[in-house]
Enzyme design. Sequence first.
Site, PDB file in Angstrom:
ATOM      1  N   ASP A  98       0.862  -1.171   0.000  1.00  0.00           N
ATOM      2  CA  ASP A  98       0.000   0.000   0.000  1.00  0.00           C
ATOM      3  C   ASP A  98       0.908   1.233   0.000  1.00  0.00           C
ATOM      4  O   ASP A  98       1.808   1.347   0.834  1.00  0.00           O
ATOM      5  CB  ASP A  98      -0.874  -0.008   1.256  1.00  0.00           C
ATOM      6  CG  ASP A  98      -2.277   0.508   0.998  1.00  0.00           C
ATOM      7  OD1 ASP A  98      -2.398   1.566   0.358  1.00  0.00           O
ATOM      8  OD2 ASP A  98      -3.234  -0.134   1.442  1.00  0.00           O
ATOM      9  N   ASP A 199      -3.039   4.592  -2.359  1.00  0.00           N
ATOM     10  CA  ASP A 199      -4.081   5.197  -1.538  1.00  0.00           C
ATOM     11  C   ASP A 199      -4.468   6.579  -2.084  1.00  0.00           C
ATOM     12  O   ASP A 199      -3.591   7.419  -2.335  1.00  0.00           O
ATOM     13  CB  ASP A 199      -3.548   5.347  -0.108  1.00  0.00           C
ATOM     14  CG  ASP A 199      -4.628   5.659   0.895  1.00  0.00           C
ATOM     15  OD1 ASP A 199      -5.532   4.839   1.066  1.00  0.00           O
ATOM     16  OD2 ASP A 199      -4.554   6.746   1.511  1.00  0.00           O
ATOM     17  N   GLU A 254      -6.411   4.084  -6.023  1.00  0.00           N
ATOM     18  CA  GLU A 254      -7.721   4.345  -5.432  1.00  0.00           C
ATOM     19  C   GLU A 254      -8.153   5.742  -5.874  1.00  0.00           C
ATOM     20  O   GLU A 254      -7.497   6.725  -5.543  1.00  0.00           O
ATOM     21  CB  GLU A 254      -7.626   4.265  -3.904  1.00  0.00           C
ATOM     22  CG  GLU A 254      -8.990   4.336  -3.250  1.00  0.00           C
ATOM     23  CD  GLU A 254      -8.933   4.637  -1.763  1.00  0.00           C
ATOM     24  OE1 GLU A 254      -9.853   4.240  -1.052  1.00  0.00           O
ATOM     25  OE2 GLU A 254      -7.975   5.303  -1.316  1.00  0.00           O
ATOM     26  N   HIS A 328     -11.202  -2.986   3.305  1.00  0.00           N
ATOM     27  CA  HIS A 328     -11.126  -2.612   4.715  1.00  0.00           C
ATOM     28  C   HIS A 328     -11.924  -1.357   5.055  1.00  0.00           C
ATOM     29  O   HIS A 328     -12.020  -1.000   6.228  1.00  0.00           O
ATOM     30  CB  HIS A 328      -9.653  -2.417   5.092  1.00  0.00           C
ATOM     31  CG  HIS A 328      -9.047  -1.250   4.367  1.00  0.00           C
ATOM     32  ND1 HIS A 328      -8.880  -1.236   2.994  1.00  0.00           N
ATOM     33  CD2 HIS A 328      -8.605  -0.047   4.811  1.00  0.00           C
ATOM     34  CE1 HIS A 328      -8.354  -0.073   2.639  1.00  0.00           C
ATOM     35  NE2 HIS A 328      -8.176   0.662   3.718  1.00  0.00           N
ATOM     36  N   ASP A 329     -12.455  -0.672   4.048  1.00  0.00           N
ATOM     37  CA  ASP A 329     -13.260   0.534   4.287  1.00  0.00           C
ATOM     38  C   ASP A 329     -14.753   0.272   4.112  1.00  0.00           C
ATOM     39  O   ASP A 329     -15.563   1.187   4.281  1.00  0.00           O
ATOM     40  CB  ASP A 329     -12.883   1.641   3.290  1.00  0.00           C
ATOM     41  CG  ASP A 329     -11.477   2.176   3.505  1.00  0.00           C
ATOM     42  OD1 ASP A 329     -10.967   2.111   4.636  1.00  0.00           O
ATOM     43  OD2 ASP A 329     -10.897   2.676   2.511  1.00  0.00           O
TER      44      ASP A 329
HETATM   45  O1  ISL Z   1     -13.503   5.001   4.085  1.00  0.00           O
HETATM   46  C1  ISL Z   1     -14.158   5.647   3.301  1.00  0.00           C
HETATM   47  C2  ISL Z   1     -15.597   5.551   3.309  1.00  0.00           C
HETATM   48  O2  ISL Z   1     -15.970   4.851   4.399  1.00  0.00           O
HETATM   49  C3  ISL Z   1     -13.568   6.492   2.284  1.00  0.00           C
HETATM   50  O3  ISL Z   1     -14.075   7.761   2.247  1.00  0.00           O
HETATM   51  C4  ISL Z   1     -12.085   6.502   2.456  1.00  0.00           C
HETATM   52  O4  ISL Z   1     -11.692   7.417   3.407  1.00  0.00           O
HETATM   53  C5  ISL Z   1     -11.485   6.817   1.139  1.00  0.00           C
HETATM   54  O5  ISL Z   1     -11.873   5.756   0.324  1.00  0.00           O
HETATM   55  C6  ISL Z   1      -9.983   6.843   1.223  1.00  0.00           C
HETATM   56  O6  ISL Z   1      -9.515   5.659   1.793  1.00  0.00           O
HETATM   57  C7  ISL Z   1      -8.170   5.453   1.929  1.00  0.00           C
HETATM   58  O7  ISL Z   1      -7.491   6.531   2.530  1.00  0.00           O
HETATM   59  C8  ISL Z   1      -7.809   6.809   3.895  1.00  0.00           C
HETATM   60  C9  ISL Z   1      -7.830   5.566   4.781  1.00  0.00           C
HETATM   61  O8  ISL Z   1      -8.454   5.855   6.013  1.00  0.00           O
HETATM   62  C10 ISL Z   1      -8.552   4.420   4.131  1.00  0.00           C
HETATM   63  O9  ISL Z   1      -8.479   3.275   4.937  1.00  0.00           O
HETATM   64  C11 ISL Z   1      -7.935   4.221   2.783  1.00  0.00           C
HETATM   65  O10 ISL Z   1      -8.447   3.097   2.116  1.00  0.00           O
HETATM   66  C12 ISL Z   1      -6.766   7.776   4.377  1.00  0.00           C
HETATM   67  O11 ISL Z   1      -5.499   7.264   4.093  1.00  0.00           O
END
Ligand code: ISL
Length: 554
Positions: A98, A199, A254, A328-329
């Site tokens: 990541d 990310d 992402e 994971h989100d």
């Molecule tokens: O988690 C989300 C919705 O529930 C998204 O808005 C998320 O914050 C967005 O997809 C970005 O995610 C990524 O960056 C974030 C981190 O918290 C997430 O786990 C990651 O996947 C900040 O680094």
Amino acid sequence: MSEQWWQRAVVYQIYPKSFQDSNGDGIGDLPGITRRLPYLAKLGVDVIWLSPIYASPMDDNGYDISDYRDIAPVFGTMDDFDALLERAHELGLKIVMDLVVNHSSDEHPWFKESRSSRDNPYRDYYYWRDAVDGHEPSNMGGVFGGSIWEWDETTEQYYLHCFSKKQPDLNWENPRVRDEVYGLMNFWLAKGVDGFRMDVIGMIAKDLSFPSGTPGPSGYAPLWPLIDDARVHPWLKEMRQRVLSRYDTMTVGEVCGATVEAARKYANLDGSELSMVFQFDHVSLTDTVERGKWSVEKPCLRDLKRVFDHWERGLDGVAWNSLYWDNHDQPRAVSRWGNDSSQWRELSAKMLATCLHLMQGTPYIYQGEELGMTNYPFEDMSLVDDLEAHDGYRLLTQDCGWTHEQAMAAMREKCRDNARTPMQWDASDKAGFTEGEPWLPVNPNASSINAEAQVDDKNSVFAHYQRLIKLRHESDVVVHGSFEMLVPESEEIFAYERVLGDKRLLVACNFCDHELSFSVDERYAGALRVGENYPEEGPAGTLRPYECFGLLLE
Ligand code: ISL
Ligand code: CA
């Protein structure tokens, strides 16, 4: 373009904190992952994407990095990482890291330098702005609540943070920042890693006028107009030139809010930027401006199908799709899109797998999805850890006037900790995850939903995933076939056809708990049945509850 290895691959995402603990501290770690690699080899996946394992104060579980070239002690050491990588490669598994470079931790040495004085050489590694009339430079709110601006006493300026205030945004306009990023990417690639999941890479370019907008119930305006994503592409091309072109990698960016048009650039088959992107259209179908993701509504199937149809046809032959239900989100796939009651859980988990894995694109499996793991029955916020959820609870109960019960219903449906409860390895007390106290509770259904019960059972969800992965490895029409949605108006059936020359595949999925009629074109008489979730064929012209099957002419 000739076929790339990642077009026939299946990716498995590991959230290290919740996968396997090896030393009894209740937190998953690298030796734990290494121990479980044979399980992943048995599943048959090709690539493992590791959520962040770098040094971090863990404000956002590692998505806040304080040293990009070191491992968080709670996860292990660099020797543990090297051992993991070596063992994975021996087993034929690739490792994708990541890459979290939209922001760093505020405890990264760059930021410590940057905040120390206005003329520090690292000042321009981040975005610093003066107050405007004694206020923040703009009124936008961050993804985790509050303003995107944080006041810093020492130098009397604000710094930008789109996520928590411990995640200051790196200034990609600064060529030295880009050099640092390329340098650390080269560090990991030289070690032998096979690529990166990037990310929020779509957010690295900002509208430098820092616009304001119309405030919502939280008092802040939505963040997205800040993102100037057209300017991301030249930087990704530079990254390709300076780093990626030297290695044979898989990269997935992402890109929240990605459109098909943008993805055609990011993930173009000419290989000038990334291999593919994560789009958000299907997971944000019921989001609203006021409440964001916090709703309990189920999206209607027609809308879901419209999204997939748009992406499948939109990228065919031009760019490459990623395919995912959860990560994971996101909440657990079977709870969100299927039916997690004991009666329908297994059937609907398999149906979702078939529906996703037989489309065009690279499928992602999030840890536990291959077992049909479900959401967690959170009753109050005391067991919820995630910072986003705590902010969401506050937003719903204070700014939107919801009751505690309404807010908890939304948490149970949507909060990210649903995906982060420990991996369910066996039926024992702590599900085989740890000997100690797990950092998040084990789902009470671990006694029946666990890997040990499934790995050698040919009727299990796990075995179903195994077969789908094998099918992708063997079938050209699964990898390359064009996509056409069938019965697009149906609210209950998700069916499509894939075609490659004279090869064809028909996929039919019933998304509800009752029988439906569905007739199959005669040309499929005698076709090979694949990806089916009932042991025996049903009566012609029907789809039983949550039934799915594929018919392959190859
Ligand atoms: O988690 C989300 C919705 O529930 C998204 O808005 C998320 O914050 C967005 O997809 C970005 O995610 C990524 O960056 C974030 C981190 O918290 C997430 O786990 C990651 O996947 C900040 O680094
Ligand atoms: Ca541990």
